[in-house]
Design a protein around this motif. Structure first.
Motif, short mmCIF file in Angstrom:
data_model
loop_
_atom_site.label_atom_id
_atom_site.label_comp_id
_atom_site.label_asym_id
_atom_site.label_seq_id
_atom_site.Cartn_x
_atom_site.Cartn_y
_atom_site.Cartn_z
N LEU A 122 0.83 -1.20 0.00
CA LEU A 122 0.00 0.00 0.00
C LEU A 122 0.87 1.25 0.00
O LEU A 122 1.58 1.54 0.97
CB LEU A 122 -0.92 0.00 1.21
CG LEU A 122 -2.09 0.99 1.18
CD1 LEU A 122 -3.00 0.72 -0.02
CD2 LEU A 122 -2.90 0.89 2.46
N GLY A 123 0.84 2.00 -1.09
CA GLY A 123 1.72 3.15 -1.26
C GLY A 123 1.34 4.31 -0.36
O GLY A 123 0.16 4.55 -0.10
N ARG A 124 2.37 5.03 0.09
CA ARG A 124 2.16 6.21 0.91
C ARG A 124 3.10 7.32 0.43
O ARG A 124 4.19 7.05 -0.08
CB ARG A 124 2.44 5.91 2.39
CG ARG A 124 1.33 5.10 3.06
CD ARG A 124 0.08 5.93 3.21
NE ARG A 124 -1.04 5.19 3.77
CZ ARG A 124 -2.05 4.67 3.07
NH1 ARG A 124 -2.03 4.80 1.75
NH2 ARG A 124 -3.04 4.05 3.65
N PRO A 125 2.71 8.59 0.55
CA PRO A 125 3.56 9.70 0.11
C PRO A 125 4.91 9.69 0.82
O PRO A 125 4.99 9.45 2.03
CB PRO A 125 2.75 10.94 0.48
CG PRO A 125 1.33 10.47 0.53
CD PRO A 125 1.40 9.07 1.05
N ARG A 126 5.97 9.96 0.04
CA ARG A 126 7.33 9.94 0.57
C ARG A 126 8.12 11.17 0.13
O ARG A 126 9.32 11.11 -0.05
CB ARG A 126 8.05 8.67 0.11
CG ARG A 126 7.48 7.37 0.65
CD ARG A 126 7.75 7.22 2.15
NE ARG A 126 7.32 5.93 2.65
CZ ARG A 126 6.14 5.69 3.19
NH1 ARG A 126 5.25 6.68 3.31
NH2 ARG A 126 5.83 4.48 3.63
N GLY A 127 7.46 12.29 -0.07
CA GLY A 127 8.14 13.49 -0.50
C GLY A 127 7.69 13.90 -1.90
O GLY A 127 6.70 13.40 -2.43
N ILE A 128 8.43 14.83 -2.49
CA ILE A 128 8.08 15.28 -3.84
C ILE A 128 9.08 14.71 -4.85
O ILE A 128 10.19 14.31 -4.50
CB ILE A 128 8.02 16.82 -3.95
CG1 ILE A 128 9.42 17.43 -3.87
CG2 ILE A 128 7.10 17.41 -2.89
CD1 ILE A 128 9.45 18.89 -4.31
N ASN A 129 8.67 14.71 -6.08
CA ASN A 129 9.49 14.15 -7.16
C ASN A 129 10.51 15.19 -7.62
O ASN A 129 10.49 15.66 -8.76
CB ASN A 129 8.56 13.71 -8.30
CG ASN A 129 9.30 13.03 -9.43
OD1 ASN A 129 10.43 12.58 -9.29
ND2 ASN A 129 8.65 12.97 -10.59
N SER A 130 11.44 15.53 -6.74
CA SER A 130 12.38 16.62 -7.01
C SER A 130 13.22 16.37 -8.25
O SER A 130 13.41 17.27 -9.08
CB SER A 130 13.30 16.83 -5.81
OG SER A 130 12.57 17.16 -4.66
N GLU A 131 13.75 15.17 -8.38
CA GLU A 131 14.63 14.88 -9.50
C GLU A 131 13.89 14.98 -10.82
O GLU A 131 14.40 15.54 -11.80
CB GLU A 131 15.25 13.48 -9.34
CG GLU A 131 16.35 13.19 -10.33
CD GLU A 131 17.51 14.15 -10.20
OE1 GLU A 131 18.13 14.48 -11.25
OE2 GLU A 131 17.82 14.58 -9.07
N GLY A 132 12.67 14.46 -10.86
CA GLY A 132 11.87 14.58 -12.07
C GLY A 132 11.57 16.02 -12.43
O GLY A 132 11.61 16.40 -13.60
#
Length: 262
Positions: free
Chosen positions: A191-201
């Motif tokens: 079950l996925g959970r938020p882990r920050g923002i997609n900074s590299e992308g």
């Protein structure tokens, strides 16, 4: 060089299908009635196309791709529904793409410049934007909406009616049962959970440091500060006054039917 379609002698093309200029059809492919394949598309061996399906120019179907099949929905009763595909997409081996249902708007829609890797599945009434990458075995249940520049890692998937916002990233094996906000990175494994923002992308797509900092601040407000959603939303509204990206995030939050993934 002729622009007439190049059709392998073992392929079966229904007289009601329409093939654009420069289309190539590989061995043992089947193209049914009411299928339109745009200019320059390449269809590999053993692909199958059922209609009504509309496909724009420049798409590649590598091998054993099943396009425009009936929706996997018990309520479907044979009504006319469609699959619409944009331009320059790549569909790898054994990808499956279903038509829509009458109850879901009647159309499954895929945009432009997407890569759908082996065994990916796009179910009925899904809407997929542009420049997305679906890694092997990505699975979208019915009525899922995916924004632009989304990357979904292998064996990940989304529950029906979920939305995945622009520039989001789902890690390997992430299964999401709520809306994923734009710019958000979701951790993999079950079950996925938020882990920050997609900074590299975001950096790769030209977001400067100021824009990324504003998005990080908004993420902390939404997920790290421990605020109830209503209070977090109020703070985001203030931040959105100076950031179009935060405004986009806030509009996404306000526009969903399913709970926000938190």
């Amino acid at each position: 060089m002729s622009d007439a379609p190049r059709i392998h002698p073992t392929a079966a093309i229904d007289p009601g299908a329409r093939l654009g200029e420069g289309v190539s059809i590989g061995a043992f492919a089947v193209v049914g009635a009411d299928v339109e394949i745009g200019d320059g598309c390449q269809v590999g061996p053993h692909c199958s196309f059922a209609g009504p399906t509309r496909i724009g120019p420049g798409n590649r179907f590598i091998s054993h791709v099943a396009v425009g099949g009936e929706p996997q929905d018990k309520k479907f009763a044979g009504e006319r529904t469609e699959l619409v595909i944009g331009e320059r997409n790549v569909f790898r081996e054994f990808v499956t793409l279903n038509r829509g249902t009458a109850g879901g708007g009647g159309v499954t829609r895929i945009g432009d410049d997407n890569w759908l890797l082996a065994y990916s599945h796009v179910a009925h009434d899904c809407i997929v934007g542009d420049h997305c990458v679906f890694s092997n075995n990505t699975t979208l249940a019915g009525h899922v909406t995916v924004g632009d520049w989304v990357i979904i890692s292998g064996f990940a998937g989304a529950h029906q009616f979920c939305r995945i916002g622009d520039h989001a990233f789902l890690g390997m094996g992430a299964l999401v049962n709520g809306d994923v906000p734009p710019f958000t990175m979701v951790g993999g494994n079950s079950l996925g959970r938020p882990r920050g923002i997609n900074s590299e992308g975001l950096k790769r797509r030209g977001f400067d440091a100021e824009r990324i900092a504003a998005i990080k601040r908004a993420y902390r407000t939404l997920y790290v500060a421990g605020l109830p959603l209503a209070e977090a939303r109020q703070q985001l509204a203030t931040q959105a006054e100076s950031s179009a990206d935060v405004r986009h995030l806030l509009d996404f939050i306000d526009g969903g039917e399913r709970p926000l993934l938190r």
